[in-house]
Write a protein that holds these residues in place. Structure first.
Motif, PDB file in Angstrom:
ATOM      1  N   TYR A 183       0.759  -1.245   0.109  1.00 17.81           N
ATOM      2  CA  TYR A 183       0.172   0.020   0.043  1.00 17.81           C
ATOM      3  C   TYR A 183       0.869   1.231   0.030  1.00 17.81           C
ATOM      4  CZ  TYR A 183      -2.600   3.825   1.739  1.00 17.81           C
ATOM      5  OH  TYR A 183      -3.688   5.108   2.063  1.00 17.81           O
ATOM      6  N   ALA A 184       0.569   2.208  -0.877  1.00 17.17           N
ATOM      7  CA  ALA A 184       1.106   3.360  -0.938  1.00 17.17           C
ATOM      8  C   ALA A 184       0.308   4.640  -0.881  1.00 17.17           C
ATOM      9  CB  ALA A 184       1.933   3.713  -2.320  1.00 17.17           C
ATOM     10  N   PRO A 185       0.359   5.689   0.028  1.00 20.66           N
ATOM     11  CA  PRO A 185      -0.922   6.540   0.380  1.00 20.66           C
ATOM     12  C   PRO A 185      -1.100   7.402  -1.143  1.00 20.66           C
ATOM     13  CG  PRO A 185       0.781   6.560   1.973  1.00 20.66           C
ATOM     14  CD  PRO A 185       1.436   5.583   1.256  1.00 20.66           C
ATOM     15  N   GLU A 186      -0.040   7.572  -2.048  1.00 20.21           N
ATOM     16  CA  GLU A 186       0.021   8.341  -3.098  1.00 20.21           C
ATOM     17  C   GLU A 186      -0.902   7.483  -4.092  1.00 20.21           C
ATOM     18  OE1 GLU A 186       4.076   6.461  -3.428  1.00 20.21           O
ATOM     19  OE2 GLU A 186       2.801   7.179  -1.867  1.00 20.21           O
ATOM     20  N   ALA A 187      -1.165   6.482  -3.949  1.00 24.18           N
ATOM     21  CA  ALA A 187      -1.903   5.623  -5.000  1.00 24.18           C
ATOM     22  C   ALA A 187      -3.215   5.792  -5.333  1.00 24.18           C
ATOM     23  CB  ALA A 187      -1.920   3.903  -4.589  1.00 24.18           C
ATOM     24  N   GLY A 188      -4.041   5.713  -6.184  1.00 21.85           N
ATOM     25  CA  GLY A 188      -5.136   6.358  -6.602  1.00 21.85           C
ATOM     26  C   GLY A 188      -6.214   5.026  -6.027  1.00 21.85           C
ATOM     27  N   LEU A 189      -5.831   4.002  -5.828  1.00 23.21           N
ATOM     28  CA  LEU A 189      -6.843   2.645  -5.521  1.00 23.21           C
ATOM     29  C   LEU A 189      -5.923   1.960  -4.444  1.00 23.21           C
ATOM     30  CD1 LEU A 189      -8.041   1.535  -8.867  1.00 23.21           C
ATOM     31  CD2 LEU A 189      -9.429   2.847  -7.308  1.00 23.21           C
ATOM     32  N   PHE A 190      -6.596   1.146  -3.518  1.00 27.44           N
ATOM     33  CA  PHE A 190      -5.992   0.215  -2.756  1.00 27.44           C
ATOM     34  C   PHE A 190      -6.714  -1.063  -2.800  1.00 27.44           C
ATOM     35  CE2 PHE A 190      -8.756   2.437   0.407  1.00 27.44           C
ATOM     36  CZ  PHE A 190      -9.223   1.329   1.233  1.00 27.44           C
ATOM     37  N   VAL A 191      -6.303  -2.009  -2.586  1.00 27.87           N
ATOM     38  CA  VAL A 191      -6.790  -3.248  -2.370  1.00 27.87           C
ATOM     39  C   VAL A 191      -6.632  -3.912  -0.953  1.00 27.87           C
ATOM     40  CG1 VAL A 191      -6.799  -5.951  -3.047  1.00 27.87           C
ATOM     41  CG2 VAL A 191      -6.502  -3.885  -4.722  1.00 27.87           C
TER      42      VAL A 191
END
Length: 252
Positions: free
Chosen positions: A237-245
């Protein structure tokens, strides 16, 4: 059972699959879901199946998939797309109240379907329904918008516009986003440009989430958080990602 359709299918019918084509990203999602399945023989349930973009190819990998959606338009599109070898049973239903009468080894909710439920209490109910449909030892996978990543895309502005060209010449997607309520509500108007010069417009509203919030919903439903990822390749997980799984298991 009450079924509340927000009208998503009416807006996006006939062009949803232009925005989300059957491409490498779809294949990656399908392969990841198949790889996370505890046991395909235990069955598979998708909450928010839409046009079957994921469920149809997944059924070729893991066997029968039950798909639930509140949009008759989306389910009609799914039925038209189904080919020999596909095995998806489509059911009209509201993910907050759905009760299908059986349990599965894998339940999943992707493409930010959970974010389209705007009340946090009702988001919690959707996860609770997912948990009820899991067999002991089963797994729930949720893919949704990542609040800090979406806020970062706005670069400190309440409103922003993003254009994404598509591989097909003279096609592309323009998104006009507005943040409300301390960056928790995101209204997005999507303009799809076709190569013949025509365009389509649709608007959706999402309640943006963070992994900890979905974890809270899952724990309240008796599930155990397993992992957070920024994509279907399994990257952390990366805070800057637009999505998370997010992945959860039901104790055996």
């Amino acid at each position: 059972m009450t079924i509340a359709d927000i009208g998503y299918g009416k807006q996006f019918e006939n062009w949803y699959d232009r925005i989300f084509p059957n491409d490498a990203a779809t294949l990656t999602t399908v392969e990841a879901l198949a790889g996370h399945h505890p046991d395909p023989a235990l069955g598979t349930l998708e909450l928010g199946v839409g046009t079957g973009r994921i469920a149809l190819p997944l059924s070729r990998r893991v066997g029968p998939v039950t798909g639930v959606d509140s949009s008759p338009e989306m389910l009609t599109a799914l039925e038209k797309k189904a080919e020999e070898g596909d095995d998806v049973t489509a059911e009209i239903g509201d993910i907050r109240t759905y009760s299908g009468g059986r349990q599965y080894g894998l339940v999943y909710c992707v493409c930010s379907t959970l974010a389209l439920v705007l009340d946090p209490a009702e988001q919690r109910e959707a996860i609770a329904r997912a948990a009820e449909h899991l067999l002991p030892g089963g797994r729930l996978l949720v893919e949704t918008h990542n609040r800090p990543g979406i806020v970062a895309q706005h670069e400190g502005r309440t409103r922003t516009t993003i254009f994404a060209p598509y591989p097909e010449p003279n096609t592309g997607l323009q998104m006009h986003g507005t943040l409300f309520m301390e960056n928790t509500i995101w209204q997005v108007s999507t303009v799809w440009f076709e190569s013949d010069g025509t365009h389509r417009i649709g608007t959706e509203v999402a309640r943006l989430l963070i992994p900890d919030e979905v974890d809270g919903y899952a724990r309240a439903a008796g599930l155990v958080p397993e992992g957070h990822y920024s994509d279907w390749q399994g990257n952390a997980y990366a805070p800057e990602a637009g999505l998370f799984v997010a992945s959860y298991t039901k104790p055996a």
